[in-house]
Design a protein around this motif. Structure first.
Motif, PDB file in Angstrom:
ATOM      1  N   VAL A  79       0.765  -1.096   0.059  1.00  0.00           N
ATOM      2  CA  VAL A  79      -0.096  -0.140  -0.296  1.00  0.00           C
ATOM      3  C   VAL A  79       0.814   1.162  -0.041  1.00  0.00           C
ATOM      4  N   THR A  80       1.884   1.407   0.902  1.00  0.00           N
ATOM      5  CA  THR A  80       2.573   2.603   1.072  1.00  0.00           C
ATOM      6  C   THR A  80       3.657   2.826   0.282  1.00  0.00           C
ATOM      7  N   GLY A  81       3.935   1.911  -0.636  1.00  0.00           N
ATOM      8  CA  GLY A  81       5.062   1.922  -1.667  1.00  0.00           C
ATOM      9  C   GLY A  81       4.505   2.285  -2.983  1.00  0.00           C
ATOM     10  N   MET A  82       3.118   2.683  -3.000  1.00  0.00           N
ATOM     11  CA  MET A  82       2.493   3.197  -4.118  1.00  0.00           C
ATOM     12  C   MET A  82       3.230   4.744  -4.251  1.00  0.00           C
ATOM     13  N   ARG A  83       2.993   5.208  -5.753  1.00  0.00           N
ATOM     14  CA  ARG A  83       3.383   6.549  -5.890  1.00  0.00           C
ATOM     15  C   ARG A  83       2.270   7.291  -5.524  1.00  0.00           C
ATOM     16  N   HIS A  84       0.964   7.118  -5.534  1.00  0.00           N
ATOM     17  CA  HIS A  84      -0.238   7.745  -5.247  1.00  0.00           C
ATOM     18  C   HIS A  84      -0.957   6.918  -4.407  1.00  0.00           C
ATOM     19  N   TRP A  85      -1.180   6.959  -3.178  1.00  0.00           N
ATOM     20  CA  TRP A  85      -1.827   5.998  -2.175  1.00  0.00           C
ATOM     21  C   TRP A  85      -3.350   6.090  -2.562  1.00  0.00           C
ATOM     22  N   PRO A  86      -3.900   5.013  -1.885  1.00  0.00           N
ATOM     23  CA  PRO A  86      -5.178   4.795  -1.964  1.00  0.00           C
ATOM     24  C   PRO A  86      -5.790   5.568  -0.882  1.00  0.00           C
ATOM     25  N   GLN A  87      -7.063   6.123  -1.183  1.00  0.00           N
ATOM     26  CA  GLN A  87      -8.165   6.637  -0.128  1.00  0.00           C
ATOM     27  C   GLN A  87      -8.596   5.488   0.907  1.00  0.00           C
ATOM     28  N   GLN A  88      -8.602   4.485   0.345  1.00  0.00           N
ATOM     29  CA  GLN A  88      -9.291   3.300   1.436  1.00  0.00           C
ATOM     30  C   GLN A  88      -8.655   1.886   1.354  1.00  0.00           C
TER      31      GLN A  88
END
Length: 466
Positions: A423-432
């Motif tokens: 999750v936190t390795g994404m360039r753009h984090w999710p909202q949920q």
């Protein structure tokens, strides 16, 4: 009601029965996985391993999207088809090769032991399969009001496993949503498999949490730990019994055993490694055929002359008669041997006969390398064996005097660190993030870890436990 929305039909109260419905409009949806329940786990409405009838309406379901071919993710497809599902089944190319064998087994065990009927069922399934390459966008629905595209990314769990990226577009509203279903994520440093891909961005992530409450032992040194466990067990002059699932774990273990044995001499070279699992043997053959999907290390070993899944000491037991003869021989002699057999949670299959014959004898050892779900015999042996307790197998009580070892680092699932990184390795984090496929404590611990990471980075992240 705002769309898309997600409904969970399984893997909410535990780690089996994965089945999630992505509702795109009031009259259109897709299913992600449709798996069997195992052990004491049940569906939201009470269905369990002996009652697999589909409990939800199939109206409007356009397709089934399969993350990987483990039975707890695809095993209810026969029941789904019996309920009237005729849509396409999207999966990766390796999964499409493995799936007919998985479903044939599910049919024979769960519906009827009739090979001709099972063959007719498989012939119905095969035209429904839509194999896809990794990272290729596929259009599932294309209408004026709705476009759904999906793509499979490497999950590193078993060969062919994937997490699914769903791009939902509402052209009339000029609105898009990116939803990711993790399926089962693997951990780094697994034999044969490349590590999981990390997403670039998402709005919502449906995330597994099997090991959300723990960190795995170092996977880099697990081969040495397996060798030490085997040396100790074999010094007892008995059988080392390793319960393992047919797909993934068995092939990883064979790969590790070949690497251990190839560096030994003397007694090691005389010791048989017995694969007493016809289904696992079939999958091992398919794994060999799927060599192009192996990771670089495995391909280097093959190029150097190794045979990771077909080495000299590997013996395969096929018929039931051969199986019973092998159980009796190993139980009554002092010939050291390693036996890999199914199933992985000791709830059925040939492993039960081995356990009945061997649990009461301290010469033998059982090595667990995988997760044991609540309510399974494997969980009871793992918990009570070291205390000299007992287990019930097919209604009969067996005292446990055999050595019981749980070997960390062999899980095919990501640990808490791997799940958080997904999750936190994404360039753009999710909202949920919605946490599924885990026991409650594991989900709670993973939720806390994700929230803490979000606080540290100043991100708004909603973490839900459905």
């Amino acid at each position: 009601m705002t769309y898309p929305k997600i409904e969970h039909h399984g893997a909410i109260n535990g780690v089996t029965g994965s089945c999630h419905q992505l509702h795109l409009t009031p009259d259109s949806s897709v299913l992600i996985d449709c798996g069997l329940f195992q052990g004491a786990e049940v569906s939201q409405k009470g269905a369990h391993a002996t009652d697999m009838a589909i409990e939800f309406s199939l109206t409007g379901i356009q397709a089934l999207i399969v993350t990987h071919v483990h039975i707890d993710h695809v095993g209810r497809l026969p029941w789904l088809m019996a309920a009237g599902f005729k849509g396409p089944v999207f999966c990766t190319e390796p999964s499409a090769m493995l799936l007919p064998t998985v479903l044939e087994d599910a049919f024979l065990l769960g519906i009827r032991r009739d090979a001709q009927l099972a063959d007719r069922f498989i012939k119905r399934v095969e035209p429904m399969l839509r194999p896809a390459t990794y990272r290729e966008w596929i259009t599932v629905i294309n209408r004026d009001d709705l476009v759904l595209r999906i793509r499979f990314q490497r999950a590193g769990h078993i060969l062919g496993s994937a997490w699914v990226e769903c791009d939902v577009h509402y052209p009339r509203e000029r609105r898009r949503r990116r939803i990711i279903f993790s399926g089962d994520l693997g951990a780094p440093h697994a034999p044969i498999l490349p590590p999981p891909d990390i997403p670039y961005s998402a709005d919502v992530v449906i995330l597994e949490s099997t090991y959300g409450d723990r960190l795995h032992e170092d996977r880099r040194t697990r081969r040495q730990r397996l060798q030490r466990a085997l040396e100790q067990a074999l010094s007892d002059g008995g059988t080392v019994l390793i319960p393992a699932f047919s797909i993934g774990r068995t092939q990883e273990l064979l790969y590790e055993l070949e690497a251990i044995i190839s560096g030994q001499e003397g007694d090691w070279l005389q010791m048989p490694v017995i694969l007493d699992a016809p289904l696992a043997a079939r999958f091992t053959q398919l794994y060999r055929q799927l060599k192009p999907y192996w990771d670089k290390e495995a391909l280097r070993r093959v190029a150097a002359g190794h045979k990771p899944l077909g080495f000299e000491q590997l013996l395969t037991v096929n018929t039931h008669g051969q199986h019973l003869a092998m159980v009796n021989r190993l139980a009554q002699t002092r010939q050291p041997a390693i036996v890999i057999t199914g199933n992985g949670m000791c709830s059925a299959g040939r492993v039960v006969n081995y356990l009945k014959a061997m649990l009461g004898d301290s010469r033998h050892n059982v090595i667990f390398t995988g997760f044991q779900a609540q309510g399974t015999p494997g969980r009871a042996i793992q918990k009570y064996g070291p205390q000299g307790g007992y287990v019930e197998l097919e209604g009969e009580r067996f005292d446990i005097r055999a050595g019981i070892t749980t070997l960390g680092g062999y899980s095919a699932h990501a640990d808490q660190a791997g799940l958080v990184k997904f999750v936190t390795g994404m360039r753009h984090w999710p909202q949920q993030v919605r946490l599924v496929h885990g026991e409650l404590y594991a989900k709670q611990q993973l939720a806390d870890a994700l929230r803490e990471k979000a606080r540290r980075y100043g991100r708004n992240l909603e973490v839900l436990i459905p």
